[in-house]
Every structure is written in structure tokens, then in C-alpha cells.
Design an enzyme around this catalytic site. Structure first.
Site, PDB file in Angstrom:
ATOM      1  N   GLU A 130       0.822  -1.205   0.000  1.00  0.00           N
ATOM      2  CA  GLU A 130       0.000   0.000   0.000  1.00  0.00           C
ATOM      3  C   GLU A 130       0.858   1.258   0.000  1.00  0.00           C
ATOM      4  O   GLU A 130       2.006   1.240   0.432  1.00  0.00           O
ATOM      5  CB  GLU A 130      -0.921  -0.005   1.236  1.00  0.00           C
ATOM      6  CG  GLU A 130      -1.880  -1.184   1.311  1.00  0.00           C
ATOM      7  CD  GLU A 130      -2.957  -1.165   0.230  1.00  0.00           C
ATOM      8  OE1 GLU A 130      -3.124  -0.120  -0.449  1.00  0.00           O
ATOM      9  OE2 GLU A 130      -3.638  -2.212   0.051  1.00  0.00           O
TER      10      GLU A 130
ATOM     11  N   TYR B 242     -14.350 -15.263 -16.559  1.00  0.00           N
ATOM     12  CA  TYR B 242     -13.740 -15.599 -15.272  1.00  0.00           C
ATOM     13  C   TYR B 242     -13.433 -17.093 -15.195  1.00  0.00           C
ATOM     14  O   TYR B 242     -12.316 -17.507 -15.474  1.00  0.00           O
ATOM     15  CB  TYR B 242     -14.614 -15.118 -14.084  1.00  0.00           C
ATOM     16  CG  TYR B 242     -13.759 -14.966 -12.850  1.00  0.00           C
ATOM     17  CD1 TYR B 242     -13.388 -13.715 -12.378  1.00  0.00           C
ATOM     18  CD2 TYR B 242     -13.257 -16.091 -12.183  1.00  0.00           C
ATOM     19  CE1 TYR B 242     -12.551 -13.578 -11.272  1.00  0.00           C
ATOM     20  CE2 TYR B 242     -12.423 -15.969 -11.088  1.00  0.00           C
ATOM     21  CZ  TYR B 242     -12.080 -14.720 -10.630  1.00  0.00           C
ATOM     22  OH  TYR B 242     -11.248 -14.602  -9.548  1.00  0.00           O
TER      23      TYR B 242
ATOM     24  N   VAL C 181     -18.060  -6.179  -4.636  1.00  0.00           N
ATOM     25  CA  VAL C 181     -17.232  -5.043  -5.031  1.00  0.00           C
ATOM     26  C   VAL C 181     -15.961  -4.972  -4.187  1.00  0.00           C
ATOM     27  O   VAL C 181     -16.034  -4.834  -2.969  1.00  0.00           O
ATOM     28  CB  VAL C 181     -17.997  -3.712  -4.801  1.00  0.00           C
ATOM     29  CG1 VAL C 181     -17.210  -2.544  -5.361  1.00  0.00           C
ATOM     30  CG2 VAL C 181     -19.383  -3.776  -5.351  1.00  0.00           C
TER      31      VAL C 181
HETATM   32  P1  NAD Z   1      -8.389  -6.606  -3.034  1.00  0.00           P
HETATM   33  O1  NAD Z   1      -7.856  -5.856  -4.192  1.00  0.00           O
HETATM   34  O2  NAD Z   1      -9.382  -5.928  -2.153  1.00  0.00           O
HETATM   35  O3  NAD Z   1      -7.169  -7.078  -2.055  1.00  0.00           O
HETATM   36  C1  NAD Z   1      -5.931  -7.465  -2.512  1.00  0.00           C
HETATM   37  C2  NAD Z   1      -4.924  -7.471  -1.378  1.00  0.00           C
HETATM   38  O4  NAD Z   1      -3.670  -7.930  -1.899  1.00  0.00           O
HETATM   39  C3  NAD Z   1      -4.641  -6.107  -0.745  1.00  0.00           C
HETATM   40  O5  NAD Z   1      -4.440  -6.247   0.637  1.00  0.00           O
HETATM   41  C4  NAD Z   1      -3.310  -5.690  -1.397  1.00  0.00           C
HETATM   42  O6  NAD Z   1      -2.518  -4.801  -0.615  1.00  0.00           O
HETATM   43  C5  NAD Z   1      -2.654  -7.041  -1.495  1.00  0.00           C
HETATM   44  N1  NAD Z   1      -1.585  -7.100  -2.506  1.00  0.00           N
HETATM   45  C6  NAD Z   1      -1.679  -7.004  -3.846  1.00  0.00           C
HETATM   46  N2  NAD Z   1      -0.470  -7.173  -4.428  1.00  0.00           N
HETATM   47  C7  NAD Z   1       0.405  -7.395  -3.410  1.00  0.00           C
HETATM   48  C8  NAD Z   1       1.799  -7.659  -3.345  1.00  0.00           C
HETATM   49  N3  NAD Z   1       2.551  -7.733  -4.451  1.00  0.00           N
HETATM   50  N4  NAD Z   1       2.349  -7.810  -2.128  1.00  0.00           N
HETATM   51  C9  NAD Z   1       1.627  -7.729  -0.984  1.00  0.00           C
HETATM   52  N5  NAD Z   1       0.296  -7.520  -0.995  1.00  0.00           N
HETATM   53  C10 NAD Z   1      -0.299  -7.347  -2.184  1.00  0.00           C
HETATM   54  O7  NAD Z   1      -8.942  -7.973  -3.613  1.00  0.00           O
HETATM   55  P2  NAD Z   1     -10.037  -9.046  -3.153  1.00  0.00           P
HETATM   56  O8  NAD Z   1     -11.190  -8.946  -4.082  1.00  0.00           O
HETATM   57  O9  NAD Z   1     -10.258  -9.009  -1.690  1.00  0.00           O
HETATM   58  O10 NAD Z   1      -9.269 -10.385  -3.557  1.00  0.00           O
HETATM   59  C11 NAD Z   1      -8.631 -11.238  -2.644  1.00  0.00           C
HETATM   60  C12 NAD Z   1      -8.776 -12.671  -3.129  1.00  0.00           C
HETATM   61  O11 NAD Z   1     -10.173 -13.023  -3.118  1.00  0.00           O
HETATM   62  C13 NAD Z   1      -8.302 -12.869  -4.569  1.00  0.00           C
HETATM   63  O12 NAD Z   1      -7.680 -14.123  -4.682  1.00  0.00           O
HETATM   64  C14 NAD Z   1      -9.604 -12.876  -5.358  1.00  0.00           C
HETATM   65  O13 NAD Z   1      -9.509 -13.577  -6.569  1.00  0.00           O
HETATM   66  C15 NAD Z   1     -10.514 -13.582  -4.376  1.00  0.00           C
HETATM   67  N6  NAD Z   1     -11.965 -13.416  -4.618  1.00  0.00           N
HETATM   68  C16 NAD Z   1     -12.504 -12.193  -4.860  1.00  0.00           C
HETATM   69  C17 NAD Z   1     -13.868 -12.083  -5.141  1.00  0.00           C
HETATM   70  C18 NAD Z   1     -14.518 -10.751  -5.416  1.00  0.00           C
HETATM   71  O14 NAD Z   1     -15.622 -10.719  -5.964  1.00  0.00           O
HETATM   72  N7  NAD Z   1     -13.906  -9.653  -5.045  1.00  0.00           N
HETATM   73  C19 NAD Z   1     -14.688 -13.224  -5.140  1.00  0.00           C
HETATM   74  C20 NAD Z   1     -14.109 -14.464  -4.826  1.00  0.00           C
HETATM   75  C21 NAD Z   1     -12.735 -14.548  -4.593  1.00  0.00           C
END
Ligand code: NAD
Length: 393
Positions: free
Chosen positions: A75, A235, A274
Site C-alpha cells: 500500500e 472468469y 465489489v
Molecule cells: P483486493 O484488491 O481488495 O485485495 C488485494 C490485497 O492484496 C490487498 O491487501 C493488497 O494490498 C494485497 N496485494 C496485492 N499485491 C500485493 C503484493 N505484491 N504484495 C503484498 N500484498 C499485495 O482484492 P479481493 O477482491 O479481496 O481479492 C482477494 C482474493 O479473493 C483474490 O484471490 C480474489 O480472486 C478472491 N476473490 C474475490 C472475489 C470478489 O468478488 N472480489 C470473489 C471471490 C474470490
């Protein structure tokens, strides 16, 4: 400074420190209102802990289970002139609240894919925590540099095989248009697997295990999305879907290792909602807007914190029957994938236009949630107040 949202396409380039703190507090209050989760973790490592599902996992581990937590995230810190990123402020608010409660809460801001951050995590665990009994892997990233080769890979949000044309909502102009996404090449698919697949999760577990930092009975999970016909082309059956398949492979390999210490590893399947990551996926803003309309109307709508609190209580740490699928994943997406819901999504999708967008979908709700991710539009926060962007972690 007075901070107003600066939205560019699917991203908001600033964040509100007080709003982010209030958003985190809302989630803490929700978890506390559900009561203690018995048998939960005592020391948790959350990789990707600052926003979305990872943040919700950290909040649930701490405030639902009383766990000390180490969060890893990537971040932007604030300066006097520029706000930090939302995940920075979320982390500051979470850590302050957890420490107030007497819990250890430490954070590492850096690239989780790198060897340096893994080494820093190991050293902090040794100094302040001891072995962890939960590792949540919740990274969502567009790129990854492999520390063993120095090569940087970029993921592709593209279909496999043929180009795919579908409706999409332009979140700037609020117009519903047809968008065509060209198919991923073999190389793009392989690179997407490198970024969002399970290899780095395995490397984390190997590194921690090698230093005896996984406690007896340690559990690990990573998050996936599966969806149905509506989202499969972009997806489930797309390049990102191949990366998610690789998570299943990694989960099995990690499970084999954790079994040796009485632990377990499973992929958890979550619903679409979201987050910063999902707003970047072409089909998701419109799909989620329609889905929210239907699920709010039938009372089954859930956000990140409801999904994760439920995952911990009814799946990861349940003493009763768990909802597993044929390959042992923990399912939390059942309500979204009901045939009745998916049929309604299909129907509304086929009829949606720029003119009827707000009648046939909950696009307003989508935008509100999106702004909330950056700390905007939260009740009780004075957005005309002069606030300092500089907040300590
Ligand atoms: P998000 O963007 O809110 O969170 C991503 C997190 O990863 C953040 O904390 C960010 O700081 C961290 N991050 C990214 N790159 C990084 C790096 N290089 N080093 C350290 N930290 C890093 O995303 P999200 O939607 O919460 O996704 C999290 C997981 O949940 C993913 O695997 C996503 O595929 C999965 N997921 C999401 C959804 C959805 O609809 N949002 C649904 C099912 C599963």
C-alpha cells in the site's frame, strides 16, 4: 486537507483516512455482534490483509477469534500533500483497534511475492509471534516478479479460445455498451497462472515450514471465485480461471504438507462483490450491480465481512457439517449460484440498457460500495472537515 474522491475509471486514486477507519470499525462491530468463534486461530498470518476479503479475514481472526495477527500488504503511505491508499488507512485503523483490545497486530508493507518480504515476515514472527495456526492467502495483483528468475509476469483478464462480446457498464459515463475482449494467448494464460495461481502460496508455506513457524493443527486457505454461465467466459473459463485452477492444485500439495502437523489446507469459494480487484474485471461491475439488486430484494445479500465471518464460523472452524464441494473446497457462494438467482441475472442482463440501468440493476448500490472501499460516503463522517492525510501505522 479536505479530501473528496478522485475516481478514474475503475479506480479511485485517493482515500479518506477517517472514512476508511469508520469502514473498518463497521466491520469490527459486525464481527463482534456475531460473538466469539470457538476453536479459531490464536496467531494468524494474512497475506493480502489490507482491503477486501483479506482485510475481512484479519478482522474476523482478531475480533471474532481473539488472534494476534501479522498482515502483509502492498500500500501507498501518505505524505503531507497526498493521501495514502485505502489499504494503508484500513491497516492503520485495524492495528490501532486490535492493539487497544490487547492483541498483537503488526504489518509488513511490501511485495509479498519477494524473498525479502518472506524473510522479513519470518523474522517478525520469530521476534513477536511464534508459530502461526492460520495462513490466509488473499493476494489480488496484476503482476508478479518471480524472485528466483527476476522475470515480471502480468495477468490478463481475457477469455480463452474466442473473442468474447458482452454488455458492460462504463463506470465513468454510466453507459451500457457492448464490449469485445480479445482472447488470451497461450503465453498470457501461462503468465496469469504465474501471477494469480498457487505457486507463491506454496513458497510461503515452504518458507514458514522450513523455519518451524507453522503450529500444530495449522490451517491455510486461499480465496477463489467460480461463478456460473454468466461469468464463465471472462472468469471461470478465462485466463484467471486457469490461475484459480492452479490454486486447487497448490491447495492439495499444501494440504499434504499440513496433514503432517495435524493441519489442513483448502480453497474457499466466495461470492462476487465489489472490491478493488473485482472492479477491474470487465464483466464484474454490471454483473455485481444486477446480482446486488436480486440478492438485496430477497434478503440474501452479503458483503466481505459477512462472507468471511461465515466462512470462519461455519466452515473453517465448524465442528459440525461443512459445505464442501466435490474436490473439497469450502463453499460460501451457494446463495449467489442458486438457479433462481442466476436465471434472474440472465433475464435482467438481456434487457439492460443505459436508460434502464438504475431500474434493472443496483448500480447505485455498486457505486456506493465502490466509494466506501476508499472511505467515502460513510454515514457520520464529515467530508468537509480539514483532516491530516498523515496517519501512522
Ligand atoms: P483486493 O484488491 O481488495 O485485495 C488485494 C490485497 O492484496 C490487498 O491487501 C493488497 O494490498 C494485497 N496485494 C496485492 N499485491 C500485493 C503484493 N505484491 N504484495 C503484498 N500484498 C499485495 O482484492 P479481493 O477482491 O479481496 O481479492 C482477494 C482474493 O479473493 C483474490 O484471490 C480474489 O480472486 C478472491 N476473490 C474475490 C472475489 C470478489 O468478488 N472480489 C470473489 C471471490 C474470490
Amino acid at each position: 486537507m479536505v479530501i473528496k474522491p478522485k475516481v478514474r475509471g475503475f479506480i479511485c486514486t485517493n482515500a479518506h483516512p477517517v472514512g476508511c477507519a469508520a469502514h473498518v470499525q463497521e466491520q469490527i462491530d459486525y464481527v463482534k455482534s456475531k460473538g466469539a468463534i470457538s476453536g479459531g486461530p490464536k496467531r494468524a498470518l494474512i497475506i493480502g490483509s489490507s482491503t477486501g476479503y483479506g482485510l475481512a479475514s484479519r478482522i474476523t481472526a482478531a475480533f471474532g477469534c481473539g488472534a494476534d495477527t501479522l498482515g502483509v500488504f502492498f500500500e501507498k503511505p501518505p505524505t503531507e500533500k497526498r493521501t495514502g491508499s485505502a489499504g494503508y488507512y484500513n491497516t492503520a485503523a485495524f492495528q490501532a483497534a486490535a492493539r487497544k483490545q490487547g492483541l498483537v497486530a503488526e504489518g509488513i508493507n511490501g511485495d509479498a511475492f519477494s524473498d525479502e518480504v518472506k524473510a522479513e515476515t519470518i523474522s517478525l514472527l520469530k521476534d513477536k509471534f511464534g508459530p502461526v495456526d492460520l495462513v490466509v492467502y488473499s493476494l489480488a495483483s496484476p503482476r508478479r516478479t518471480d524472485p528466483r528468475t527476476g522475470t515480471t509476469y502480468t495477468s490478463a483478464l481475457k477469455p480463452i479460445g474466442d473473442a468474447y462480446t458482452m454488455k458492460g457498464v462504463n463506470t465513468d459515463t454510466l453507459e451500457v455498451d457492448e464490449v469485445t475482449v480479445e482472447p488470451a494467448t497461450e503465453e498470457e494464460i501461462a503468465h496469469t497462472v504465474k501471477v494469480m495461481g498457487g505457486e507463491d502460496w506454496e513458497w510461503w508455506i515452504e518458507a514458514l515450514m522450513g523455519e518451524n513457524l507453522l503450529a500444530e493443527g495449522c490451517k491455510s486457505t486461499a480465496y477463489t471465485y467460480i461463478g456460473k454461465e454468466m461469468t464463465w467466459p471472462l472468469y471461470g473459463h478465462a485466463a484467471i480461471g486457469m490461475a484459480k485452477k492452479d490454486l486447487d492444485r497448490a491447495a492439495e500439495a499444501i494440504d499434504g504438507k499440513l496433514k503432517g502437523i495435524g493441519g489442513e489446507c483448502r480453497v474457499s469459494v466466495l461470492k462476487a462483490l465489489v472490491t478493488q480487484a473485482s472492479s477491474a474485471i470487465p464483466i464484474m461491475p454490471l454483473y455485481i450491480s444486477i446480482l446486488y439488486k436480486i440478492m438485496k430484494a430477497d434478503g440474501s445479500h452479503e458483503g466481505c465481512i459477512q462472507q468471511i465471518q461465515g466462512l470462519f464460523e461455519r466452515q473453517l472452524y465448524s465442528r459440525g457439517q461443512r459445505d464442501l464441494d466435490e474436490i473439497g473446497r469450502l463453499r460460501m457462494d451457494g446463495l449467489e449460484l442458486r438457479d433462481s438467482v442466476q436465471e434472474q441475472v440472465k433475464d435482467l442482463w438481456s434487457r439492460i440498457t443505459t436508460e434502464n440501468l438504475s431500474d434493472l440493476s443496483d448500480f447505485e448500490g455498486y457505486r456506493e460500495e465502490f466509494l466506501k472501499l476508499f472511505g467515502f460516503g460513510i454515514a457520520g463522517v464529515d467530508y468537509d472537515a480539514d483532516v491530516s492525510p498523515v496517519v501512522a501505522l
